[in-house]
Design a protein around this motif. Structure first.
Motif, PDB file in Angstrom:
ATOM      1  N   LYS A  14       0.597  -1.428  -0.110  1.00 49.02           N
ATOM      2  CA  LYS A  14      -0.107   0.191  -0.364  1.00 49.02           C
ATOM      3  C   LYS A  14       0.750   1.217  -0.010  1.00 49.02           C
ATOM      4  CE  LYS A  14      -3.966  -1.908   1.630  1.00 49.02           C
ATOM      5  NZ  LYS A  14      -4.136  -2.465   2.982  1.00 49.02           N
ATOM      6  N   ILE A  15       1.460   1.623  -1.083  1.00 48.60           N
ATOM      7  CA  ILE A  15       2.967   2.168  -0.441  1.00 48.60           C
ATOM      8  C   ILE A  15       2.581   2.876  -1.586  1.00 48.60           C
ATOM      9  CG2 ILE A  15       4.337   1.888   1.062  1.00 48.60           C
ATOM     10  CD1 ILE A  15       6.371   1.263  -1.497  1.00 48.60           C
ATOM     11  N   TYR A  16       1.816   2.882  -3.230  1.00 49.31           N
ATOM     12  CA  TYR A  16       1.574   3.637  -4.260  1.00 49.31           C
ATOM     13  C   TYR A  16       0.407   3.967  -4.495  1.00 49.31           C
ATOM     14  CZ  TYR A  16       5.740   0.530  -5.390  1.00 49.31           C
ATOM     15  OH  TYR A  16       7.059   0.484  -4.790  1.00 49.31           O
ATOM     16  N   THR A  17       0.934   5.467  -5.282  1.00 58.30           N
ATOM     17  CA  THR A  17      -1.212   6.274  -5.598  1.00 58.30           C
ATOM     18  C   THR A  17      -0.655   5.908  -7.163  1.00 58.30           C
ATOM     19  OG1 THR A  17      -0.583   7.609  -4.433  1.00 58.30           O
ATOM     20  CG2 THR A  17      -1.959   8.673  -6.147  1.00 58.30           C
ATOM     21  N   ARG A  56      -3.745  14.369  -6.438  1.00 59.33           N
ATOM     22  CA  ARG A  56      -3.868  13.094  -6.040  1.00 59.33           C
ATOM     23  C   ARG A  56      -3.316  11.679  -4.793  1.00 59.33           C
ATOM     24  NH1 ARG A  56      -1.535  11.371 -11.390  1.00 59.33           N
ATOM     25  NH2 ARG A  56      -1.966   9.618 -10.803  1.00 59.33           N
ATOM     26  N   GLN A  57      -1.939  12.468  -4.354  1.00 65.92           N
ATOM     27  CA  GLN A  57      -1.500  12.242  -3.493  1.00 65.92           C
ATOM     28  C   GLN A  57      -1.957  12.426  -1.941  1.00 65.92           C
ATOM     29  OE1 GLN A  57       2.788  13.552  -5.258  1.00 65.92           O
ATOM     30  NE2 GLN A  57       3.119  11.141  -4.183  1.00 65.92           N
ATOM     31  N   ASN A  81      -3.956   9.883  -0.242  1.00 71.44           N
ATOM     32  CA  ASN A  81      -4.151   7.509  -0.154  1.00 71.44           C
ATOM     33  C   ASN A  81      -2.140   7.890   0.587  1.00 71.44           C
ATOM     34  OD1 ASN A  81      -2.352   7.545  -2.100  1.00 71.44           O
ATOM     35  ND2 ASN A  81      -3.306   5.686  -2.841  1.00 71.44           N
ATOM     36  N   GLY A  83       0.335   7.784  -1.018  1.00 69.35           N
ATOM     37  CA  GLY A  83       1.541   6.995  -1.721  1.00 69.35           C
ATOM     38  C   GLY A  83       2.440   7.451  -2.877  1.00 69.35           C
ATOM     39  N   VAL A  84       3.628   6.465  -2.999  1.00 71.17           N
ATOM     40  CA  VAL A  84       4.161   7.312  -4.110  1.00 71.17           C
ATOM     41  C   VAL A  84       3.366   7.088  -5.341  1.00 71.17           C
ATOM     42  CG1 VAL A  84       6.353   6.838  -5.057  1.00 71.17           C
ATOM     43  CG2 VAL A  84       6.163   6.200  -2.564  1.00 71.17           C
ATOM     44  N   LEU A  85       3.736   8.195  -5.886  1.00 73.11           N
ATOM     45  CA  LEU A  85       3.396   8.041  -7.297  1.00 73.11           C
ATOM     46  C   LEU A  85       3.761   7.138  -8.535  1.00 73.11           C
ATOM     47  CD1 LEU A  85       2.291  11.986  -8.306  1.00 73.11           C
ATOM     48  CD2 LEU A  85       1.191  10.442  -8.291  1.00 73.11           C
ATOM     49  N   LEU A  86       3.177   6.833  -8.784  1.00 75.60           N
ATOM     50  CA  LEU A  86       3.567   5.446 -10.383  1.00 75.60           C
ATOM     51  C   LEU A  86       3.328   6.156 -11.736  1.00 75.60           C
ATOM     52  CD1 LEU A  86       2.218   2.450  -9.451  1.00 75.60           C
ATOM     53  CD2 LEU A  86       5.499   3.298  -9.065  1.00 75.60           C
TER      54      LEU A  86
END
Lengths: 244, 508
Positions: free
Chosen positions: A240-243, B90-91, B94, B96-99
């Motif tokens: 759960k570390i990605y957006t 967007r970040q 949640n 999270g790291v942006l992919l």
């Protein structure tokens, strides 16, 4: 049986001799005077082959190997069993660092102690189930990134703590069994210690008996003490570390 | 509260006068942009889900759809562009790291666009590649320091004294970059593998193992050995034409790979040799490589395991210290080095890494070639450049800067239908490329894909011959490192020095 005297021999020549012997149909090879030769048994793919190495093999013993059994009468250096696919390595001594790195299958038995980062990124797949049994103790980072398979840590000598620190850091599969528990070891944040159940005991017994047979111990003595298992608390530590 | 929903980047404009409500767009879009209301017979489009891949536009039988940029904009601001604002929104949702996917899309200077090629005029004749033989054949592997011949051979010719180290033979200096089965579909792998075999170049497994359906193309496969060692066993090593230790990748230098468990399907699990549903973590470093000496150990472990009959190379990302690192790699015994520049693509990488880490391949190739020449070891390894080759001219320039061959990834995928929407990491590629969903992958017919990828290789090879002929050169070997054929336009002295080229207007 074929005997090779490896004294002063370059690893490339030694491996050529081993490959040549296997191609000619020999299944039993004994090497004398092993002294630091790397890659012994590298990439060998054949079942029912026994190689005995007397002396001290160099780094990457049995790297990428698929099938053969190597018995070492002596210590081994770093990276023995690196990316092992199947087969067996029996070490009548101690091992350096990185034993069983990324091994996918096969078995490694070590009578003595092992170095740092042993069993790192071990993984299992279908019928492939890698196992490392260690008679003595391990240094830090045992089972780091471990994704499958099993490490049994016996700590028979009791001359120091059974493993170093960062035990099971990043571990997301498989199990480490420690005889007497990992007392005094700093655990990775991804793992927890549990008591063993019946299934675990059965697995441990099977391998402890083999260990006792290879190295001349009484398995009952080994199994007398209680075992604890160190397993990951999640199979998705980085889920759960990605957006997206 | 601000919502990422409002960040829709594209709008699918529907020309109602053309739309026949066949609902093809509804059925095909993996992102569920289009929907049909059975009661009213109306079609709706939720633009916030649109990736901008243009698949619906292509498939619409009446040409009713047009994908356009969403013109809804934030206030003009040189710093706080819409892109940055919506990334933060967007970040914030949640944490999270942006992919992201594909190669770097930031406007760093592209040196290929500031380099021009030479052509022959009057004093030396140009060559017509349509009439004259023109050699693009390229050999990848270690070359001997010198060659010696002894007496007459059986047929009266001379016999080479040296044993030439293992080479891979390419009909053209263009190969397909490492793209794993997992990052792309099996049909995409098959398309590229078949095209490479038909044309006589190589393709690359990436770090995902070799699927059994790709075995027929293994004569021309370069297999990767990456930190996770997925799919690596003696069979895998034996089948390959060459081996490549993957240390780094241009899109994500210094970080590992992570194929999330939900993407590890039954098929993927077979080639990677891990249980389905588990995370496939490729750690950032190889745990047996912490130094050049360790790298040498792995190179020779691979050579030992395969009997010294295949070239063993090392792939690194182009970073600041690339030239000394490359020198170390050559001295460690690599037969080829792959350098992947900052524009190199990926199936998934953190946007912060992709967009900010590494250096352009043009500078890296020039620096590496120069360094290896200075040290007198350039012959010991071939140099493969990768990372953002968009035309045959980019390739010609890279070779003149010192590369032996190039890897193409993004342009190869574009030949299969990719529109560079950069959403590879979602696994919902409508073109059937960066997805494992059988509903989507069957859109890519590997026979047709192979033909298109082959066509691209053919077209670019013809163009390379044209450019060579214009320069009066009849073999690509004579172009390698031939920087006199290049001139910079609008580059600073330092840039010219690093590239090792003169400015336009300067004569020999």
């Amino acid at each position: 049986m074929m005997k090779i005297n490896a004294e002063g021999m370059h690893y490339r020549v030694l491996n050529e001799k081993i490959r040549g012997a296997l191609e000619s149909g020999l299944t039993d090879i004994s090497i004398e005077g092993v002294c630091g030769q790397r890659y012994i048994g590298a990439g060998l793919k054949k079942n029912g082959v026994c190689i005995t190495a007397n002396g001290i093999p160099g780094n990457d013993l049995g790297v990428f190997m698929d099938g053969p059994e190597i018995t070492v009468h002596g210590n081994v250096q770093d990276g023995a069993g690196n990316t092992l696919n199947s087969g067996r390595i029996i070490i009548h001594g101690s091992s350096g660092d990185l034993l069983g790195h990324s091994m996918r299958g096969g078995e490694i038995f070590v009578k003595g102690d092992v170095g740092y980062r042993v069993g790192i990124h071990m993984k299992e797949y279908k019928d492939f189930y890698p196992v490392i049994v260690i008679g003595g103790s391990a240094r830090s980072f045992l089972g780091e990134y471990m994704a499958g398979g099993m490490i049994i840590l016996l700590g028979l000598k009791k001359d120091r703590r059974i493993a170093g620190d960062f035990l099971g850091t990043g571990m997301h599969g498989g199990a480490i069994y420690a005889r007497g528990g990992p007392d005094g070891c700093q655990l990775g944040k991804e793992v927890k210690v549990f008591k063993v159940d019946g299934n675990d005991k059965e697995k441990i017994r099977k391998y402890a008996e083999r260990f006792a047979e290879y190295f001349g111990y009484a398995s009952e003595e080994i199994l007398k003490e209680e075992f604890f298992k160190i397993v990951p608390i999640t199979h998705r530590p980085y889920g759960k570390i990605y957006t997206y | 509260m601000a919502r990422a929903k409002s960040a829709c980047e594209f709008v699918a404009e529907r020309d109602e006068s053309r739309c026949v409500k066949c609902q093809a767009c509804v059925r095909v879009c993996a992102n569920d942009v289009h929907s049909y209301d059975g009661d009213t017979g109306a079609l709706f489009s939720d633009y916030s889900k649109c990736a901008g891949c243009h698949f619906c536009e292509d498939i619409c039988p009446t040409g009713a759809l047009t994908i356009r940029r969403n013109l809804s904009d934030t206030r003009e601001n040189a710093n706080w562009t819409k892109d940055y604002i919506y990334k933060i929104i967007r970040q914030s949702e949640n944490g999270g790291v942006l992919l992201t996917g594909m190669g770097n899309d930031r406007p760093y200077r592209n040196y290929f666009e500031h380099i021009v090629l030479n052509a022959s005029q009057v004093t030396n004749p140009s060559i017509d590649p349509l009439r004259e033989p023109m050699e693009l054949k390229t050999f990848i592997g270690r070359k001997p320091d010198r060659i010696e011949f002894s007496g007459a051979g059986k047929s009266g010719g001379h016999v080479l004294k040296q044993k030439i180290p293992p080479q891979i033979e390419l009909e053209s200096p263009i190969m397909f970059s490492a793209m794993s089965f997992g990052s792309i579909s099996l049909n995409a792998c098959k398309s590229l593998a078949k095209a490479a075999c038909d044309f006589g170049v190589c393709w690359n497994t990436g770090e995902g193992g070799l699927h059994s359906e790709l075995y027929p193309y293994s004569d021309r496969v370069i297999v990767q050995i990456a930190s996770g060692r997925f799919g690596v066993n003696p069979d895998y090593l034996q089948r390959a034409a060459a081996l490549e230790i993957k240390v780094g990748q241009g899109a994500k230098p210094g970080i590992g790979g992570h194929l999330p468990g939900e993407k590890v399907s039954e098929e993927i699990s077979i080639t990677r040799m891990i249980p389905a549903g588990t995370d496939a973590l490729s750690p950032a470093p190889h745990h047996d490589i912490y130094s050049i000496e360790d790298l040498r150990q792995l190179i020779f472990a691979l050579k030992e395991a395969t009997g010294y009959v295949k070239p063993v190379g090392v792939k690194i990302a182009a970073v600041h210290n690339v030239a000394p690192i490359a020198s170390g790699i050559v001295r460690a015994g690599a037969d080829f080095i792959t350098v992947d520049g900052i524009r190199g693509g990926t199936g998934a990488a953190p946007a912060a890494i992709r967009d900010n880490v590494g250096i352009p391949i043009e500078l890296a190739v020039a620096a590496v070639d120069q360094r290896l020449r200075e040290e007198g070891i350039r012959n010991q390894a071939s140099l493969i450049a990768a990372g953002g080759f968009r035309t045959s001219a980019d390739i010609v320039k890279a070779i003149a800067l010192g590369a032996d061959a190039v890897y193409i990834g993004t342009s190869a995928l574009i030949s299969l239908g990719c529109h560079v929407c950069q959403k590879c990491y979602t696994g919902k590629c409508n073109w059937g490329i960066a997805t494992q969903d059988p509903y989507l992958t069957r859109r890519l017919n590997p026979e047709i894909g192979a033909r298109r990828a082959y066509n691209l290789l053919r077209a670019w090879s013809l163009e390379i011959k044209e450019m060579l002929g214009g320069m009066g050169i009849n073999a690509v070997e004579s172009l390698r490192g031939n920087r006199e054929q290049l001139r910079g336009v609008g580059l600073s002295e330092l840039e010219l020095k690093i590239l090792g080229i003169k400015h336009a207007g300067e004569s020999w």
